[in-house]
Design a protein around this motif. Structure first.
Motif, PDB file in Angstrom:
ATOM      1  N   SER A 176      -9.148  18.106  -3.037  1.00 30.73           N
ATOM      2  CA  SER A 176      -8.786  17.825  -4.424  1.00 30.73           C
ATOM      3  C   SER A 176      -8.789  16.324  -4.674  1.00 30.73           C
ATOM      4  N   THR A 177      -9.148  15.917  -5.882  1.00 32.25           N
ATOM      5  CA  THR A 177      -9.085  14.504  -6.250  1.00 32.25           C
ATOM      6  C   THR A 177      -7.782  14.164  -6.970  1.00 32.25           C
ATOM      7  N   TYR A 178      -6.894  15.143  -7.138  1.00 34.26           N
ATOM      8  CA  TYR A 178      -5.622  14.914  -7.808  1.00 34.26           C
ATOM      9  C   TYR A 178      -4.540  14.556  -6.801  1.00 34.26           C
ATOM     10  N   SER A 179      -3.611  13.685  -7.191  1.00 40.91           N
ATOM     11  CA  SER A 179      -2.515  13.278  -6.315  1.00 40.91           C
ATOM     12  C   SER A 179      -1.531  14.414  -6.129  1.00 40.91           C
ATOM     13  N   GLY A 180      -0.979  14.482  -4.913  1.00 35.35           N
ATOM     14  CA  GLY A 180      -0.003  15.515  -4.585  1.00 35.35           C
ATOM     15  C   GLY A 180       1.422  15.025  -4.763  1.00 35.35           C
ATOM     16  N   TYR A 181       2.351  15.704  -4.117  1.00 29.94           N
ATOM     17  CA  TYR A 181       3.770  15.444  -4.309  1.00 29.94           C
ATOM     18  C   TYR A 181       4.379  14.500  -3.274  1.00 29.94           C
ATOM     19  N   TYR A 182       3.648  14.148  -2.233  1.00 29.09           N
ATOM     20  CA  TYR A 182       4.208  13.320  -1.163  1.00 29.09           C
ATOM     21  C   TYR A 182       3.606  11.926  -1.169  1.00 29.09           C
ATOM     22  N   SER A 183       4.439  10.926  -0.908  1.00 26.60           N
ATOM     23  CA  SER A 183       3.954   9.564  -0.738  1.00 26.60           C
ATOM     24  C   SER A 183       4.643   8.935   0.471  1.00 26.60           C
ATOM     25  N   PHE A 184       3.922   8.058   1.132  1.00 27.13           N
ATOM     26  CA  PHE A 184       4.353   7.409   2.359  1.00 27.13           C
ATOM     27  C   PHE A 184       4.220   5.912   2.118  1.00 27.13           C
ATOM     28  N   TYR A 185       5.318   5.165   2.204  1.00 26.23           N
ATOM     29  CA  TYR A 185       5.282   3.753   1.814  1.00 26.23           C
ATOM     30  C   TYR A 185       6.475   2.995   2.390  1.00 26.23           C
ATOM     31  N   PHE A 186       6.376   1.666   2.386  1.00 28.59           N
ATOM     32  CA  PHE A 186       7.499   0.802   2.718  1.00 28.59           C
ATOM     33  C   PHE A 186       8.256   0.488   1.432  1.00 28.59           C
ATOM     34  N   ASP A 187       9.585   0.585   1.474  1.00 34.57           N
ATOM     35  CA  ASP A 187      10.376   0.224   0.298  1.00 34.57           C
ATOM     36  C   ASP A 187      10.702  -1.271   0.326  1.00 34.57           C
ATOM     37  N   ASN A 188      11.526  -1.742  -0.601  1.00 33.36           N
ATOM     38  CA  ASN A 188      11.870  -3.160  -0.710  1.00 33.36           C
ATOM     39  C   ASN A 188      12.661  -3.679   0.480  1.00 33.36           C
ATOM     40  N   PHE A 189      13.209  -2.780   1.289  1.00 34.88           N
ATOM     41  CA  PHE A 189      13.982  -3.171   2.463  1.00 34.88           C
ATOM     42  C   PHE A 189      13.173  -3.001   3.757  1.00 34.88           C
ATOM     43  N   ASN A 247       9.184   5.158   4.196  1.00 36.34           N
ATOM     44  CA  ASN A 247       9.688   6.349   3.517  1.00 36.34           C
ATOM     45  C   ASN A 247       8.605   7.403   3.359  1.00 36.34           C
ATOM     46  N   LEU A 248       9.015   8.660   3.460  1.00 30.26           N
ATOM     47  CA  LEU A 248       8.187   9.788   3.072  1.00 30.26           C
ATOM     48  C   LEU A 248       8.931  10.444   1.923  1.00 30.26           C
ATOM     49  N   MET A 249       8.366  10.380   0.729  1.00 31.23           N
ATOM     50  CA  MET A 249       9.050  10.837  -0.478  1.00 31.23           C
ATOM     51  C   MET A 249       8.369  12.076  -1.049  1.00 31.23           C
ATOM     52  N   TYR A 250       9.167  13.066  -1.393  1.00 32.79           N
ATOM     53  CA  TYR A 250       8.684  14.251  -2.098  1.00 32.79           C
ATOM     54  C   TYR A 250       9.048  14.086  -3.565  1.00 32.79           C
ATOM     55  N   ASP A 251       8.069  14.187  -4.448  1.00 29.33           N
ATOM     56  CA  ASP A 251       8.300  14.061  -5.882  1.00 29.33           C
ATOM     57  C   ASP A 251       7.553  15.185  -6.589  1.00 29.33           C
ATOM     58  N   GLY A 252       8.133  16.366  -6.529  1.00 34.31           N
ATOM     59  CA  GLY A 252       7.488  17.531  -7.122  1.00 34.31           C
ATOM     60  C   GLY A 252       8.520  18.531  -7.609  1.00 34.31           C
ATOM     61  N   ALA A 295       0.836  -1.199   0.000  1.00 32.04           N
ATOM     62  CA  ALA A 295       0.000   0.000   0.000  1.00 32.04           C
ATOM     63  C   ALA A 295       0.872   1.250   0.000  1.00 32.04           C
ATOM     64  N   ARG A 296       0.374   2.294  -0.600  1.00 32.66           N
ATOM     65  CA  ARG A 296       1.086   3.572  -0.647  1.00 32.66           C
ATOM     66  C   ARG A 296       0.087   4.678  -0.355  1.00 32.66           C
ATOM     67  N   LEU A 297       0.408   5.500   0.623  1.00 34.03           N
ATOM     68  CA  LEU A 297      -0.413   6.647   0.973  1.00 34.03           C
ATOM     69  C   LEU A 297       0.119   7.832   0.183  1.00 34.03           C
ATOM     70  N   VAL A 298      -0.741   8.489  -0.594  1.00 35.61           N
ATOM     71  CA  VAL A 298      -0.316   9.605  -1.453  1.00 35.61           C
ATOM     72  C   VAL A 298      -1.112  10.845  -1.077  1.00 35.61           C
ATOM     73  N   SER A 299      -0.411  11.953  -0.892  1.00 34.55           N
ATOM     74  CA  SER A 299      -1.080  13.197  -0.508  1.00 34.55           C
ATOM     75  C   SER A 299      -2.000  13.695  -1.616  1.00 34.55           C
ATOM     76  N   ALA A 300      -2.962  14.507  -1.212  1.00 33.12           N
ATOM     77  CA  ALA A 300      -3.828  15.175  -2.177  1.00 33.12           C
ATOM     78  C   ALA A 300      -3.112  16.426  -2.689  1.00 33.12           C
ATOM     79  N   LYS A 301      -3.410  16.844  -3.889  1.00 33.79           N
ATOM     80  CA  LYS A 301      -2.806  18.041  -4.481  1.00 33.79           C
ATOM     81  C   LYS A 301      -3.150  19.288  -3.664  1.00 33.79           C
ATOM     82  N   ALA A 302      -4.371  19.353  -3.199  1.00 34.80           N
ATOM     83  CA  ALA A 302      -4.851  20.462  -2.374  1.00 34.80           C
ATOM     84  C   ALA A 302      -6.039  19.960  -1.570  1.00 34.80           C
TER      85      ALA A 302
END
Length: 90
Positions: free
Chosen positions: A64-77, A81-86, A54-61
């Motif tokens: 808003s129904t659009y995905s934002g720039y932050y995601s919260f997830y477990f990586d392969n290890f 992680n809290l990742m900013y992708d913007g 599962a991955r938790l993804v922030s809302a754009k605003a």
């Protein structure tokens, strides 16, 4: 369709919103075919688990129904992680 559970042809015969906030689609025998807790969006509810699938993804605003720039997830290890992708900021 704006949204689908992909449970067609599975014998799904009811959808129930539980007191926990979990929307559950089940068959006549009561087996859970799909549940919203397995597919988090931008909100994690009490009792809802975040797993490596599962991955938790922030809302754009707000609202808003659009995905934002932050995601919260477990990586392969199995590291949370809290990742900013913007856009880059100064």
């Amino acid at each position: 369709a704006a949204w689908s559970t992909n449970t067609s042809g599975t014998g799904a015969d009811r959808a129930q919103l539980l007191d926990t906030g979990n929307l559950v689609v089940s068959d006549a025998a009561g087996r859970t075919l799909w549940q919203s807790f397995d597919w988090p969006t931008d909100t994690l509810l009490p009792g809802q688990l975040i797993t490596r699938h599962a991955r938790l993804v922030s809302a754009k605003a707000r609202a808003s129904t659009y995905s934002g720039y932050y995601s919260f997830y477990f990586d392969n290890f199995n590291i949370l992680n809290l990742m900013y992708d913007g856009p880059e900021i100064n």
